[in-house]
Design a protein around this motif. Structure first.
Motif, PDB file in Angstrom:
ATOM      1  N   ASP A   1       0.819  -1.208   0.000  1.00  0.00           N
ATOM      2  CA  ASP A   1       0.000   0.000   0.000  1.00  0.00           C
ATOM      3  C   ASP A   1       0.855   1.260   0.000  1.00  0.00           C
ATOM      4  O   ASP A   1       0.541   2.242  -0.677  1.00  0.00           O
ATOM      5  N   GLU A   2       1.980   1.251   0.709  1.00  0.00           N
ATOM      6  CA  GLU A   2       2.866   2.414   0.737  1.00  0.00           C
ATOM      7  C   GLU A   2       3.606   2.579  -0.591  1.00  0.00           C
ATOM      8  O   GLU A   2       3.773   3.705  -1.081  1.00  0.00           O
ATOM      9  N   ILE A   3       4.036   1.471  -1.169  1.00  0.00           N
ATOM     10  CA  ILE A   3       4.778   1.550  -2.433  1.00  0.00           C
ATOM     11  C   ILE A   3       3.874   2.036  -3.558  1.00  0.00           C
ATOM     12  O   ILE A   3       4.292   2.836  -4.412  1.00  0.00           O
ATOM     13  N   THR A   4       2.621   1.589  -3.568  1.00  0.00           N
ATOM     14  CA  THR A   4       1.713   2.040  -4.627  1.00  0.00           C
ATOM     15  C   THR A   4       1.494   3.547  -4.558  1.00  0.00           C
ATOM     16  O   THR A   4       1.409   4.213  -5.598  1.00  0.00           O
ATOM     17  N   VAL A   5       1.394   4.097  -3.360  1.00  0.00           N
ATOM     18  CA  VAL A   5       1.233   5.547  -3.221  1.00  0.00           C
ATOM     19  C   VAL A   5       2.433   6.271  -3.816  1.00  0.00           C
ATOM     20  O   VAL A   5       2.282   7.254  -4.560  1.00  0.00           O
TER      21      VAL A   5
END
Length: 238
Positions: free
Chosen positions: A119-123
């Motif tokens: 979820d953090e990498i996609t942001v």
């Protein structure tokens, strides 16, 4: 059952809404009779014109890089030692230095068991770049949380033999609208590796070639079992 028969088409079309629930998506979930590695290679062929950034932390994320190099793409890596998670700040710095067609990631690195902070990498990928995010969910989908639509994953792929608890031989994947548009820009996508062709054949109610029917019969049964248990309950159990 003949795979071009109306009987098969009825079965095939009944799989779609159940696969969407497992994938947490409103997109079409496509079926290939292959290993998941074939879909990885297809993704590089069909979605990457030149440059790709591979986030590597183990054997299967390294496979993304090997595939890209074998296809003559300009492949860069953000690497961390095996057994560690990828720091999203490293991804941001790499994307600020160079423009890429796509970023590849393995959600759960099968060789080490480390789940990456998806979820953090996609942001980071969304905010810093216009790259497509290509995600290997082979050993996590069905057993760990992946919010395909909410997290804007452009390509999510998995195999039948891990958390979906099926015999090997099938691969499943879905594409964002951005990814579908990209396939129109790539001229030479191969035949068996043409993701656009998979989508077109799926919409026509079938597969691009003769499918693995026994595995599809098993999929029909197993999807009912997964949804009876509940996707979130399955995540907690795993």
């Amino acid at each position: 059952m003949g795979h071009r028969s109306s009987e098969f088409r009825t079965l095939f079309e009944s799989l779609a809404p159940r696969l969407q629930q497992v994938f947490r998506t409103q997109r079409e979930v496509l079926i290939a009779t292959s290993s998941a590695t074939m879909v990885m290679e297809s993704a590089i062929i069909s979605l990457v014109s030149d440059r790709v950034l591979n986030l590597t932390a183990g054997a299967f994320s390294e496979r993304w890089n090997l595939i890209a190099e074998s296809l003559g793409k300009s492949a860069d890596r953000v690497s961390v030692p095996w057994g560690q998670a990828i720091d999203p700040d490293l991804v941001q710095r790499a994307l600020e230095r160079e423009r890429y067609d796509a970023v590849t990631l393995v959600h759960n690195e099968t060789s080490t068991g480390v789940i990456q902070p998806l979820d953090e990498i996609t942001v980071v990928v969304r905010v810093v770049s216009d790259a497509l995010l290509l995600l290997d969910g082979v050993s996590s989908l069905g057993g760990a949380r992946i919010e395909t639509d909410e997290w804007e994953v452009d390509l999510l792929l998995t195999g039948s033999q891990k958390a979906l608890a099926l015999p090997p031989g099938l691969a499943f994947f879905c594409l964002s609208e951005r990814a579908v548009e990209r396939t129109y820009e790539i001229q030479h996508r191969g035949y068996y590796t043409d993701l656009k062709r998979y989508l077109e054949k799926h919409r026509a109610g079938g597969t691009i070639t003769t499918p693995g029917l026994p595995q599809i019969f098993a999929l029909d049964r197993q999807l009912d079992a997964i949804l009876q248990e509940g996707v979130e309950n399955r995540w907690r159990r795993h």
